[in-house]
Structures are given as structure tokens and as C-alpha cells.
Design an enzyme around this catalytic site. Sequence first.
Site, PDB file in Angstrom:
ATOM      1  N   ASP A  45       0.847  -1.199   0.000  1.00  0.00           N
ATOM      2  CA  ASP A  45       0.000   0.000   0.000  1.00  0.00           C
ATOM      3  C   ASP A  45       0.878   1.244   0.000  1.00  0.00           C
ATOM      4  O   ASP A  45       1.675   1.462   0.910  1.00  0.00           O
ATOM      5  CB  ASP A  45      -0.900   0.001   1.235  1.00  0.00           C
ATOM      6  N   TYR A  50       2.970  10.098  -0.890  1.00  0.00           N
ATOM      7  CA  TYR A  50       4.090   9.584  -0.091  1.00  0.00           C
ATOM      8  C   TYR A  50       5.433   9.819  -0.776  1.00  0.00           C
ATOM      9  O   TYR A  50       6.475   9.774  -0.120  1.00  0.00           O
ATOM     10  CB  TYR A  50       3.942   8.079   0.162  1.00  0.00           C
ATOM     11  N   ILE A 226      -2.603  -2.765   7.408  1.00  0.00           N
ATOM     12  CA  ILE A 226      -1.380  -2.486   6.653  1.00  0.00           C
ATOM     13  C   ILE A 226      -0.307  -1.943   7.597  1.00  0.00           C
ATOM     14  O   ILE A 226       0.053  -0.772   7.524  1.00  0.00           O
ATOM     15  CB  ILE A 226      -1.630  -1.529   5.469  1.00  0.00           C
ATOM     16  N   LYS A 228       3.224  -0.911   9.186  1.00  0.00           N
ATOM     17  CA  LYS A 228       4.454  -0.419   8.552  1.00  0.00           C
ATOM     18  C   LYS A 228       5.620  -0.611   9.500  1.00  0.00           C
ATOM     19  O   LYS A 228       5.509  -0.362  10.704  1.00  0.00           O
ATOM     20  CB  LYS A 228       4.317   1.073   8.234  1.00  0.00           C
ATOM     21  N   SER A 229       6.728  -1.068   8.963  1.00  0.00           N
ATOM     22  CA  SER A 229       7.977  -1.136   9.717  1.00  0.00           C
ATOM     23  C   SER A 229       9.111  -1.189   8.710  1.00  0.00           C
ATOM     24  O   SER A 229       8.940  -1.657   7.589  1.00  0.00           O
ATOM     25  CB  SER A 229       8.020  -2.378  10.617  1.00  0.00           C
ATOM     26  N   VAL A 230      10.275  -0.688   9.115  1.00  0.00           N
ATOM     27  CA  VAL A 230      11.466  -0.847   8.275  1.00  0.00           C
ATOM     28  C   VAL A 230      12.457  -1.788   8.951  1.00  0.00           C
ATOM     29  O   VAL A 230      13.563  -1.972   8.464  1.00  0.00           O
ATOM     30  CB  VAL A 230      12.134   0.518   7.982  1.00  0.00           C
ATOM     31  N   ARG A 234      10.575  -7.135  12.644  1.00  0.00           N
ATOM     32  CA  ARG A 234       9.185  -6.713  12.882  1.00  0.00           C
ATOM     33  C   ARG A 234       8.329  -6.921  11.635  1.00  0.00           C
ATOM     34  O   ARG A 234       7.148  -7.237  11.736  1.00  0.00           O
ATOM     35  CB  ARG A 234       9.143  -5.247  13.324  1.00  0.00           C
ATOM     36  N   ASN A 238       4.977  -9.089  12.026  1.00  0.00           N
ATOM     37  CA  ASN A 238       3.676  -8.490  11.753  1.00  0.00           C
ATOM     38  C   ASN A 238       2.846  -9.297  10.761  1.00  0.00           C
ATOM     39  O   ASN A 238       1.641  -9.059  10.623  1.00  0.00           O
ATOM     40  CB  ASN A 238       3.843  -7.063  11.235  1.00  0.00           C
TER      41      ASN A 238
END
Length: 272
Positions: A45, A50, A226, A228-230, A234, A238
Site C-alpha cells: 500500500d 508519499y 497495513i 508499517k515497519s522498516v 518486525r 507483523n
Amino acid sequence: MTIPSVTLNNGVAMPQVGFGVFQVPNDDTEAAVSAALEAGYRSIDTAAIYGNEEGVGRAIAASGIARDELFVTTKLWNSDHRTAVAAYDASLERLGLDRLDLYLVHWPAPGNDRYLDAWTGLEELYAGGRVRAIGVSNFLPEHLHRVAALGGTVPAVNQVELHPALQQRDIVAADDALGVVTEAWSPLAQGAMLVEPTVTAIAERLGRTPAQVILRWHLQQGRVVIPKSVTPSRIVDNLDLVGFELTSADLAAIDRLERDGRVGPHPAEFNG
């Protein structure tokens, strides 16, 4: 890793867990999305605003994953409500794709009052077979009902801020009444929910992370999420949401965490 799916009101299957890239810089997006795809995510997504559609596209191209195995969503920005088709084409070019699985009107921006024009543009794309499903984001019941009153395509998805501290019950009820799938952005309230004693106690009992507990809470109520992690670990955690279930008591305890916990703009006031 098995990913559950939901069936949209036009029969299209959508993964119930996707990978969000809000606030991920374009230079970091390719690595983050590549890690997500490697972990098993098949839904990504993004949004025009963005500024990272190119990074998403590079990760998809490099993945070697067949296009039909992926579900890609992007969103129409507020300034483009009257030029939706051109904006869609520009997003496709940045993504390096020839079609999208889901295209959303990002905000109603009611002060501009052009979201019905935007919806007409999305219907044109959908009728032409250029996108598999169309929907909205951040629409309150009054905005959703105005779209439905046009008598055309009913949105497949309404993506809204939703987490235990902001459960949006009126929006969920309006979505349900129209057959619209509710999708939660910021499903963890940008991490604020991860230190709630109620959540951490459930996580400890189940041997799961607090994030997994909250995401499972969403899934058991039929929502799409949705996260989010970088952080690669994680990103993997998730997605690992199908090997356990919350009890009815767990669900009720998390429900009781509701408060005025909004972390993003209010859709009635935000015009972009």
C-alpha cells in the site's frame, strides 16, 4: 506463511495483511518493500503523496514475483480530484506497472468538495478495466453515503485510521451496511498501543508480541490491516498472525481501550 484474504464486493480477493509505506523515504522504500516481499507479504500500500511509488516499483520489479501474485494499492491526492485519470497514469508510470489492484481517493477533502468528481474518475478507470477495484480512504459516513447516492459503483474499501484507541464504530457500521471492507491504517496507533498493560498481558500469556495481538484483534473482526515497519524482524512478526486466536474476553478487553486516540488528521477538517 499463510495470509488470510477478504473478498471485496466485486468478487476480488484482497490479502487481509498488507505492507504500508507511509513515511518511508523513497530511498529506503525499495529495501523495506523487498524485505516485506521476501517475508511473504503480497499486498503493498502506497500513495502518490508519499513520494515513494518509484521505490515500491523497483522492489516489485526486482522481486521476480509474478504480477498476478501481488496486490498493489495507491491513492489519488486531493489536488488531483478533477484529474483522476491523469493522476492514475502518473502513478502507474512511477510504479512501473500497467494496472493497479486497488485505487483509492485518499481523502474526501470536504472543504474543496470535489471528491464526487474524483469518484467519477475512478469509476471511469474501473469501467475501462484499468483497475481491479476502487475505493476510498478517510471517508466519514456522510462522505460515503454521498458517493453511494450517485447510484454507480459502491466503494470496495474504506481505508481509515483505526486502532484500539480509535475504533471508528460509526464508520465501520456505515461500511458494513454498504458492503464496504474496512481497512485500518495506523493499526497500532504508531506504536502507542504496544505498551498498553492490557495488550502486553495478553501477549505474554500467548507468547506473542503486542503488535501481533493488536493485529490479530483487527483480523478477527474482518478488517484489512497495513502495518508499517522498516525493521526486518518486525516486518516478519507483523505477518505471523494465523497461528493463534484471541478469546472473546481478550477481544472485549482490547475493545475497552477506546478513547480519543486519533494520531492523524480528522477527515472533516483536512483538505490537504
